[in-house]
Design an enzyme around this catalytic site. Structure first.
Site, PDB file in Angstrom:
ATOM      1  N   LYS A  87       2.788  -2.350   6.262  1.00 16.36           N
ATOM      2  CA  LYS A  87       3.007  -2.334   4.810  1.00 16.36           C
ATOM      3  C   LYS A  87       4.460  -1.963   4.489  1.00 16.36           C
ATOM      4  O   LYS A  87       5.043  -2.463   3.533  1.00 16.36           O
ATOM      5  CB  LYS A  87       2.019  -1.366   4.147  1.00 16.36           C
TER       6      LYS A  87
ATOM      7  N   TYR B 271      -1.145   0.107  10.407  1.00 13.74           N
ATOM      8  CA  TYR B 271      -1.282  -0.651   9.153  1.00 13.74           C
ATOM      9  C   TYR B 271      -0.172  -0.236   8.178  1.00 13.74           C
ATOM     10  O   TYR B 271       0.460  -1.083   7.540  1.00 13.74           O
ATOM     11  CB  TYR B 271      -2.676  -0.358   8.589  1.00 13.74           C
TER      12      TYR B 271
ATOM     13  N   SER C  54       0.852  -1.199   0.000  1.00 12.47           N
ATOM     14  CA  SER C  54       0.000   0.000   0.000  1.00 12.47           C
ATOM     15  C   SER C  54       0.878   1.236   0.000  1.00 12.47           C
ATOM     16  O   SER C  54       1.994   1.211   0.550  1.00 12.47           O
ATOM     17  CB  SER C  54      -0.875   0.024   1.260  1.00 12.47           C
TER      18      SER C  54
HETATM   19  P1  NAP Z   1     -11.364  -6.207   0.668  1.00 15.11           P
HETATM   20  O1  NAP Z   1     -12.199  -5.868  -0.508  1.00 15.11           O
HETATM   21  O2  NAP Z   1     -11.863  -5.913   2.037  1.00 15.11           O
HETATM   22  O3  NAP Z   1     -10.993  -7.765   0.557  1.00 15.11           O
HETATM   23  C1  NAP Z   1     -10.184  -8.356   1.529  1.00 15.11           C
HETATM   24  C2  NAP Z   1     -10.089  -9.841   1.249  1.00 15.11           C
HETATM   25  O4  NAP Z   1      -9.207 -10.430   2.211  1.00 15.11           O
HETATM   26  C3  NAP Z   1     -11.420 -10.559   1.387  1.00 15.11           C
HETATM   27  O5  NAP Z   1     -11.434 -11.658   0.506  1.00 15.11           O
HETATM   28  C4  NAP Z   1     -11.375 -11.029   2.848  1.00 15.11           C
HETATM   29  O6  NAP Z   1     -12.283 -12.101   3.021  1.00 15.11           O
HETATM   30  C5  NAP Z   1      -9.911 -11.432   2.962  1.00 15.11           C
HETATM   31  N1  NAP Z   1      -9.352 -11.427   4.309  1.00 15.11           N
HETATM   32  C6  NAP Z   1      -9.446 -10.463   5.247  1.00 15.11           C
HETATM   33  N2  NAP Z   1      -8.759 -10.833   6.350  1.00 15.11           N
HETATM   34  C7  NAP Z   1      -8.224 -12.054   6.092  1.00 15.11           C
HETATM   35  C8  NAP Z   1      -7.425 -12.956   6.826  1.00 15.11           C
HETATM   36  N3  NAP Z   1      -7.021 -12.679   8.079  1.00 15.11           N
HETATM   37  N4  NAP Z   1      -7.055 -14.116   6.258  1.00 15.11           N
HETATM   38  C9  NAP Z   1      -7.434 -14.403   4.984  1.00 15.11           C
HETATM   39  N5  NAP Z   1      -8.208 -13.609   4.231  1.00 15.11           N
HETATM   40  C10 NAP Z   1      -8.598 -12.434   4.794  1.00 15.11           C
HETATM   41  O7  NAP Z   1      -9.929  -5.507   0.613  1.00 15.11           O
HETATM   42  P2  NAP Z   1      -9.038  -4.956  -0.606  1.00 15.11           P
HETATM   43  O8  NAP Z   1      -9.192  -3.492  -0.641  1.00 15.11           O
HETATM   44  O9  NAP Z   1      -9.274  -5.742  -1.826  1.00 15.11           O
HETATM   45  O10 NAP Z   1      -7.589  -5.229  -0.010  1.00 15.11           O
HETATM   46  C11 NAP Z   1      -6.714  -6.203  -0.531  1.00 15.11           C
HETATM   47  C12 NAP Z   1      -5.290  -5.754  -0.289  1.00 15.11           C
HETATM   48  O11 NAP Z   1      -5.101  -4.464  -0.874  1.00 15.11           O
HETATM   49  C13 NAP Z   1      -4.878  -5.615   1.168  1.00 15.11           C
HETATM   50  O12 NAP Z   1      -3.565  -6.106   1.325  1.00 15.11           O
HETATM   51  C14 NAP Z   1      -4.880  -4.119   1.409  1.00 15.11           C
HETATM   52  O13 NAP Z   1      -3.970  -3.756   2.405  1.00 15.11           O
HETATM   53  C15 NAP Z   1      -4.438  -3.636   0.044  1.00 15.11           C
HETATM   54  N6  NAP Z   1      -4.771  -2.233  -0.250  1.00 15.11           N
HETATM   55  C16 NAP Z   1      -6.059  -1.818  -0.386  1.00 15.11           C
HETATM   56  C17 NAP Z   1      -6.323  -0.494  -0.689  1.00 15.11           C
HETATM   57  C18 NAP Z   1      -7.722   0.058  -0.858  1.00 15.11           C
HETATM   58  O14 NAP Z   1      -7.883   1.296  -0.924  1.00 15.11           O
HETATM   59  N7  NAP Z   1      -8.731  -0.765  -0.952  1.00 15.11           N
HETATM   60  C19 NAP Z   1      -5.259   0.413  -0.843  1.00 15.11           C
HETATM   61  C20 NAP Z   1      -3.961  -0.044  -0.690  1.00 15.11           C
HETATM   62  C21 NAP Z   1      -3.725  -1.371  -0.404  1.00 15.11           C
HETATM   63  P3  NAP Z   1     -12.800 -12.589   4.486  1.00 15.11           P
HETATM   64  O15 NAP Z   1     -13.140 -11.352   5.242  1.00 15.11           O
HETATM   65  O16 NAP Z   1     -13.968 -13.452   4.158  1.00 15.11           O
HETATM   66  O17 NAP Z   1     -11.666 -13.358   5.091  1.00 15.11           O
END
Ligand code: NAP
Length: 252
Positions: free
Chosen positions: A158, A154, A141
């Site tokens: 990262k 967080y 991130s």
């Molecule tokens: P999301 O839509 O909330 O999806 C998160 C996924 O991870 C879901 O499939 C969730 O399913 C699973 N998950 C959560 N906790 C878990 C655990 N302890 N073990 C296994 N699976 C788990 O989130 P996203 O935005 O796609 O985020 C994905 C990645 O992108 C993360 O690493 C996040 O830090 C990074 N990121 C996101 C953003 C943003 O703005 N969205 C920005 C920068 C980086 P369950 O809850 O069913 O387990």
């Protein structure tokens, strides 16, 4: 590689992970859909199979060692090999200033995000090596690159993940395994729902981002596909920032 590659994507029941799984499946990967909830993983795997792809669902909490082992064993059982790993799942239980972060929350963040990624990478290493080499891609991130007033712990995890990418690139390179990361800016998913519910914050992000919009999961899925694919054959130990350009403005 004669057989279709086998790729595990953690956190692929929704958001960035799901978009990556769907794109990789459409490009011929056999994908393993994983999150803590078996039923939601089954639904994604079913949708991919319905679209003509190959997918299995194996639930796994990335903070639980035995579940990480079961994910790797289950993948080998289903497909007979592992070529790539996308470390996408992450935890962020705290929103607010850093004095809101108690020891328990800090441990959860660091354990799931950093140690879970380290452990799973080591578990897949012999399989990817045995398949002739492949890629590990970590979804980091821009919170790991910039100071942040509301998701600081967080962001620390990262930043540690970015160093994990560099260390593993060194350790795994001899096995023909490339290790890289992508650092997304703000992406429209459940993870960012609280922030995106604030209309003023959204307008601010859109105005500050050189490309003038919030990112979509596909924006990151395409970078992940690049990092597992042959076009990035000479890249290892790198973190690609994919943020519509917001970090060049100095951040948020
Ligand atoms: P999301 O839509 O909330 O999806 C998160 C996924 O991870 C879901 O499939 C969730 O399913 C699973 N998950 C959560 N906790 C878990 C655990 N302890 N073990 C296994 N699976 C788990 O989130 P996203 O935005 O796609 O985020 C994905 C990645 O992108 C993360 O690493 C996040 O830090 C990074 N990121 C996101 C953003 C943003 O703005 N969205 C920005 C920068 C980086 P369950 O809850 O069913 O387990």
């Amino acid at each position: 590689m004669s057989e279709r590659p086998v790729t595990i994507i953690t956190g692929s029941s929704r958001g960035i992970g799901r978009a990556a799984a769907e794109l990789l499946a459409a490009r011929g990967h056999r994908v393993v859909i994983s999150s803590r909830n078996q039923e939601s993983c089954e639904q994604v795997a079913e949708a991919i199979r319905g679209a003509g792809g190959e997918a299995v669902a194996i639930a796994c909490h990335v903070g639980q060692d035995e579940q990480l082992e079961a994910l790797v064993d289950g993948t080998v059982e289903a497909f007979g090999r592992i070529d790539h790993l996308v470390l996408n799942a992450a935890s962020n239980p705290v929103y607010g200033p850093s004095d809101n972060v108690d020891r328990k929350a800090f441990d959860v963040i660091m354990h799931n995000n950093v140690f879970g990624s380290l452990r799973l990478s080591h578990l897949v290493r012999p399989h990817i090596a045995g398949a002739g080499g492949g890629a590990v891609v970590l979804v980091s991130s821009i919170a790991g690159l910039l100071g942040n007033r509301v998701i600081g712990a967080y962001g620390m995890s990262k930043a540690a993940e970015n160093q994990l990418v560099r260390n593993l690139a060194l350790e795994f390179g001899g096995d023909g395994i490339r290790v890289n990361g992508v650092a997304p800016g703000l992406i429209r998913t459940d993870f960012s729902r609280a922030l995106l519910a604030d209309e003023r914050a959204v307008k601010h992000f859109e105005a500050t981002t050189p490309l003038g919009r919030i990112g979509e999961p596909d924006d990151i899925a395409r970078v992940i596909a690049f990092l597992v694919g042959p076009d990035s054959a000479w890249l290892s130990g790198q973190i690609i920032t994919a943020d519509g350009g917001i970090t060049v403005t100095g951040g948020f």
